[in-house]
Scaffold this active site. Structure first.
Site, PDB file in Angstrom:
ATOM      1  N   TYR A 138       0.809  -1.219   0.000  1.00 23.61           N
ATOM      2  CA  TYR A 138       0.000   0.000   0.000  1.00 23.61           C
ATOM      3  C   TYR A 138       0.843   1.270   0.000  1.00 23.61           C
ATOM      4  O   TYR A 138       0.413   2.298  -0.509  1.00 23.61           O
ATOM      5  CB  TYR A 138      -0.901   0.018   1.239  1.00 23.61           C
ATOM      6  CG  TYR A 138      -2.153  -0.791   1.128  1.00 23.61           C
ATOM      7  CD1 TYR A 138      -2.108  -2.181   1.176  1.00 23.61           C
ATOM      8  CD2 TYR A 138      -3.393  -0.174   1.002  1.00 23.61           C
ATOM      9  CE1 TYR A 138      -3.260  -2.932   1.097  1.00 23.61           C
ATOM     10  CE2 TYR A 138      -4.554  -0.928   0.927  1.00 23.61           C
ATOM     11  CZ  TYR A 138      -4.492  -2.294   0.969  1.00 23.61           C
ATOM     12  OH  TYR A 138      -5.637  -3.037   0.895  1.00 23.61           O
ATOM     13  N   LYS A 189       4.122 -15.015   3.469  1.00 21.47           N
ATOM     14  CA  LYS A 189       4.458 -15.738   2.237  1.00 21.47           C
ATOM     15  C   LYS A 189       5.981 -15.827   2.227  1.00 21.47           C
ATOM     16  O   LYS A 189       6.650 -15.379   1.276  1.00 21.47           O
ATOM     17  CB  LYS A 189       3.871 -14.981   1.027  1.00 21.47           C
ATOM     18  CG  LYS A 189       3.931 -15.724  -0.288  1.00 21.47           C
ATOM     19  CD  LYS A 189       2.916 -16.834  -0.443  1.00 21.47           C
ATOM     20  CE  LYS A 189       3.188 -17.624  -1.704  1.00 21.47           C
ATOM     21  NZ  LYS A 189       2.323 -18.808  -1.855  1.00 21.47           N
ATOM     22  N   ASP A 221      -1.722 -18.554   1.249  1.00 21.72           N
ATOM     23  CA  ASP A 221      -2.603 -19.415   0.442  1.00 21.72           C
ATOM     24  C   ASP A 221      -3.217 -20.514   1.311  1.00 21.72           C
ATOM     25  O   ASP A 221      -4.437 -20.717   1.325  1.00 21.72           O
ATOM     26  CB  ASP A 221      -1.867 -19.978  -0.795  1.00 21.72           C
ATOM     27  CG  ASP A 221      -0.438 -20.441  -0.518  1.00 21.72           C
ATOM     28  OD1 ASP A 221       0.012 -20.339   0.649  1.00 21.72           O
ATOM     29  OD2 ASP A 221       0.232 -20.918  -1.453  1.00 21.72           O
ATOM     30  N   ASP A 245      -6.247  -7.526   4.379  1.00 23.99           N
ATOM     31  CA  ASP A 245      -7.403  -6.960   3.668  1.00 23.99           C
ATOM     32  C   ASP A 245      -8.230  -8.091   3.043  1.00 23.99           C
ATOM     33  O   ASP A 245      -9.449  -8.168   3.221  1.00 23.99           O
ATOM     34  CB  ASP A 245      -6.900  -5.999   2.585  1.00 23.99           C
ATOM     35  CG  ASP A 245      -8.035  -5.378   1.788  1.00 23.99           C
ATOM     36  OD1 ASP A 245      -9.043  -5.014   2.406  1.00 23.99           O
ATOM     37  OD2 ASP A 245      -7.899  -5.270   0.551  1.00 23.99           O
ATOM     38  N   ASP A 249     -12.105  -9.990   4.373  1.00 22.79           N
ATOM     39  CA  ASP A 249     -13.342 -10.069   3.584  1.00 22.79           C
ATOM     40  C   ASP A 249     -13.796 -11.526   3.464  1.00 22.79           C
ATOM     41  O   ASP A 249     -14.989 -11.829   3.540  1.00 22.79           O
ATOM     42  CB  ASP A 249     -13.156  -9.467   2.182  1.00 22.79           C
ATOM     43  CG  ASP A 249     -13.530  -7.988   2.126  1.00 22.79           C
ATOM     44  OD1 ASP A 249     -13.310  -7.291   3.141  1.00 22.79           O
ATOM     45  OD2 ASP A 249     -14.051  -7.535   1.085  1.00 22.79           O
TER      46      ASP A 249
HETATM   47  C1  LIG Z   1     -10.899   1.077   0.465  1.00 25.53           C
HETATM   48  C2  LIG Z   1      -9.586   0.458   0.723  1.00 25.53           C
HETATM   49  C3  LIG Z   1      -8.554   1.527   0.677  1.00 25.53           C
HETATM   50  C4  LIG Z   1      -9.521  -0.301   2.056  1.00 25.53           C
HETATM   51  C5  LIG Z   1      -8.195  -1.020   2.158  1.00 25.53           C
HETATM   52  O1  LIG Z   1      -7.767  -1.681   1.208  1.00 25.53           O
HETATM   53  O2  LIG Z   1      -7.574  -0.904   3.222  1.00 25.53           O
HETATM   54  C6  LIG Z   1     -10.607  -1.318   2.320  1.00 25.53           C
HETATM   55  O3  LIG Z   1     -10.613  -2.361   1.415  1.00 25.53           O
HETATM   56  C7  LIG Z   1     -10.528  -1.817   3.736  1.00 25.53           C
HETATM   57  O4  LIG Z   1     -10.502  -3.029   3.924  1.00 25.53           O
HETATM   58  O5  LIG Z   1     -10.515  -0.992   4.662  1.00 25.53           O
HETATM   59 MG   LIG Z   2     -10.923  -4.288   2.345  1.00 24.22          MG
END
Ligand SMILES: CC(C)[C@H](C(=O)O)[C@@H](O)C(=O)O
Ligand SMILES: [Mg+2]
Ligand SMILES: NC(=O)c1ccc[n+]([C@@H]2O[C@H](COP(=O)([O-])OP(=O)(O)OC[C@H]3O[C@@H](n4cnc5c(N)ncnc54)[C@H](O)[C@@H]3O)[C@@H](O)[C@H]2O)c1
Length: 366
Positions: A138, A189, A221, A245, A249
Site C-alpha cells: 500500500y 508468504k 494461500d 485486507d 473479507d
Molecule cells: C478502500 C480500501 C482503501 C480499504 C483497504 O484496502 O484498506 C478497504 O478495502 C478496507 O478493507 O478498509
Molecule cells: Mg478491504
C-alpha cells in the site's frame, strides 16, 4: 468525548447515521458528547478536490476518536489509485500512525443459518484478524506506472516492511492473544517473498517475550483455505496489510455477512479510528438496504478501546444480539421466517433495544 464522524461515500453515510444514533442512545446525557462531522473520500474530491482535505486531517488529529463509514466512488475506476477516493482513508490511517487494525470475526448464534458454511463449521467462531495497516504494498516505494527500456508500460508496487514495523504489530498480536485463548497464527508468504521472510524472522524473535502464547505460521494461500475449512482453530491471526485486507473479507462469510464486521485501527497513542470492514457498496447505496450493524458494532469497539467504557460497549453489543434474537434482519443476513427490514429500521431497532435495557440491573444483559 471528542469524536470526529467521517461518513464518507455510498452506504458509508447510511450506516454511520445509524451508528451515531446508537451512540447517542447509549450515552444519553451521562457524558458530554462532542461530535463533529467532516468530509473524506469521494465527497472530499468533489467538494475540495482532495480525498483527505486538510481540515479533516486537522480535526481528526485533535479528536479522541474517529468514526468512519467508508470511502470510494465508482469514478475511482477512472483515476490513478493514489488519486482515488479510497486513498483519502489510507492517508488518514498513515498520518495518524494507526498501524494495528483489529478485525474481530464473531458469529452471532442467531446468524448460524445466514452463513454459507455448514453450521458445525461456523458455530462458535470467534477470532481476530490483526491486519498491519500502514506498510506493505500500500505504501512502499517505488510505485506507479512507467515505461521500461523497451517502451513497455510497467506497473510497480513495492512490498516493504522494516523490522521495527513488523516488531510492533507482532507485539500487538501477542498482547491480544495473551488476553484471549493464547494462540497467535502469523500469516505470511515467507517461502517466496523476502519481505515476508523478514516478517517471519522478526515474529519469531518477538515470540520469545511471550512464552505463554502459542505461535504458529501459515502461508497466506494455505491460511485462506484453513480459515474456511476449520475457522475455530484460530484465535488471533496477525498478517500484513494486503493479506489482512483479503483474509478479512473472506472471513466475513464466517460471520454471515460483511455487514457484521466492525474494526478498530489503533496506534501507539490513545486515538483510534473505528469503521466497518466493508466498503461503500455502490450496488446497494441509497436504497436503505445496507446492514448498519458493522458500523454500530464499531461504535462499541470505540467506547471500549478509546474511552474505556466497557459497560456502554457491552450494551451496544447486547442490543445487537437482542434485535437479531427478535428476528430483525437486513437483506444480507435474511433467512426465511425472519423480519426483513432496511438500514433505518435496523438502526431504530437497536436504539429501541438500548432504551429497553435496565442499566445497572440484571435482566436484559443475560
Ligand atoms: C478502500 C480500501 C482503501 C480499504 C483497504 O484496502 O484498506 C478497504 O478495502 C478496507 O478493507 O478498509
Ligand atoms: Mg478491504
Ligand atoms: N474501508 C473502506 O472505506 C472501504 C472498504 C472496502 C471497499 N471500499 C470501497 O468501496 C467501494 C465498493 O467496493 P466493493 O464493492 O469491492 O466492496 P464493498 O464492501 O463495498 O461491497 C462488496 C459487496 O458486499 C455488499 N455489502 C457491503 N457492505 C454491506 C452492508 N453493510 N450491508 C449489506 N451488504 C453489504 C455490497 O453490496 C457488495 O455486494 C470501492 O470504491 C472500494 O474502494 C472502501
Amino acid at each position: 468525548m471528542k469524536i470526529v464522524v467521517l461518513p464518507g461515500d455510498g452506504i458509508g453515510k447510511e450506516v454511520t447515521a445509524e451508528a451515531v444514533r446508537a451512540l447517542h442512545a447509549v450515552i444519553g446525557s451521562e457524558l458530554p458528547l462532542e461530535l463533529t462531522e467532516a468530509v473524506i473520500g469521494g465527497e472530499g474530491l468533489e467538494r475540495f478536490g482532495d480525498a483527505l482535505p486538510p481540515d479533516t486531517l486537522d480535526i481528526s488529529r485533535k479528536a479522541d476518536a474517529i468514526l468512519l463509514g467508508g470511502t470510494g466512488v465508482p469514478e475511482d475506476e477512472r483515476r490513478a489509485p493514489s488519486e482515488g477516493a479510497g486513498y483519502g482513508l489510507l492517508k488518514l490511517r498513515k498520518a495518524l500512525g494507526l498501524y494495528a487494525n483489529f478485525r474481530p470475526v464473531v458469529l452471532y448464534p442467531e446468524l448460524v443459518d445466514a452463513s454459507t458454511l455448514k453450521p458445525e463449521i461456523v458455530t462458535g467462531v470467534d477470532l481476530i484478524i490483526l491486519r498491519e495497516l500502514t506498510g506493505d504494498l500500500y505504501f512502499g516505494q517505488p510505485r506507479g506506472v512507467s515505461r521500461d527500456e523497451t517502451g513497455a508500460r510497467v506497473g510497480i508496487n513495492t512490498m516493504r516492511y522494516t523490522d521495527a514495523e513488523i516488531e510492533r504489530i507482532a507485539h500487538a498480536g501477542f498482547q491480544a492473544a495473551a488476553k484471549r485463548r493464547k494462540k497467535l497464527c502469523s500469516v505470511d508468504k515467507a517461502n517466496v517473498l523476502e519481505t515476508m521472510a523478514l516478517w517471519r524472522e522478526v515474529v519469531i524473535e518477538v515470540s520469545k517475550q511471550y512464552p505463554d502464547v502459542e505461535l504458529t505460521h501459515l502461508y497466506i494461500d494455505a491460511a485462506s483455505m484453513a480459515l474456511i475449512r476449520n475457522p475455530k482453530q484460530f484465535d488471533v491471526v496477525v498478517t500484513g496489510n494486503v493479506f489482512g485486507d483479503i483474509l478479512s473479507d473472506a472471513a466475513a462469510m464466517l460471520a454471515g455477512s460483511i455487514g457484521m464486521l466492525p474494526s478498530a485501527s489503533l496506534g501507539d497513542h490513545n486515538k483510534g479510528l473505528y469503521e466497518p470492514v466493508h466498503g461503500t457498496a455502490p450496488d446497494i447505496a441509497g436504497k436503505d438496504l445496507a446492514n448498519p450493524l458493522a458500523a454500530i458494532l464499531s461504535v462499541a469497539m470505540m467506547l471500549r478501546q478509546s474511552f474505556g467504557r466497557d459497560q456502554h460497549a457491552s450494551r451496544i453489543e447486547q442490543a445487537v444480539r437482542s434485535v437479531l434474537r427478535e428476528g430483525y434482519r437486513t437483506a444480507d443476513i435474511y433467512q426465511p421466517g425472519c423480519r426483513k427490514i432496511g438500514t433505518r429500521a435496523m438502526g431504530e431497532a437497536v436504539v429501541e433495544a438500548i432504551r429497553k435495557q435496565k442499566v445497572g440491573g440484571e435482566a436484559e444483559f443475560a
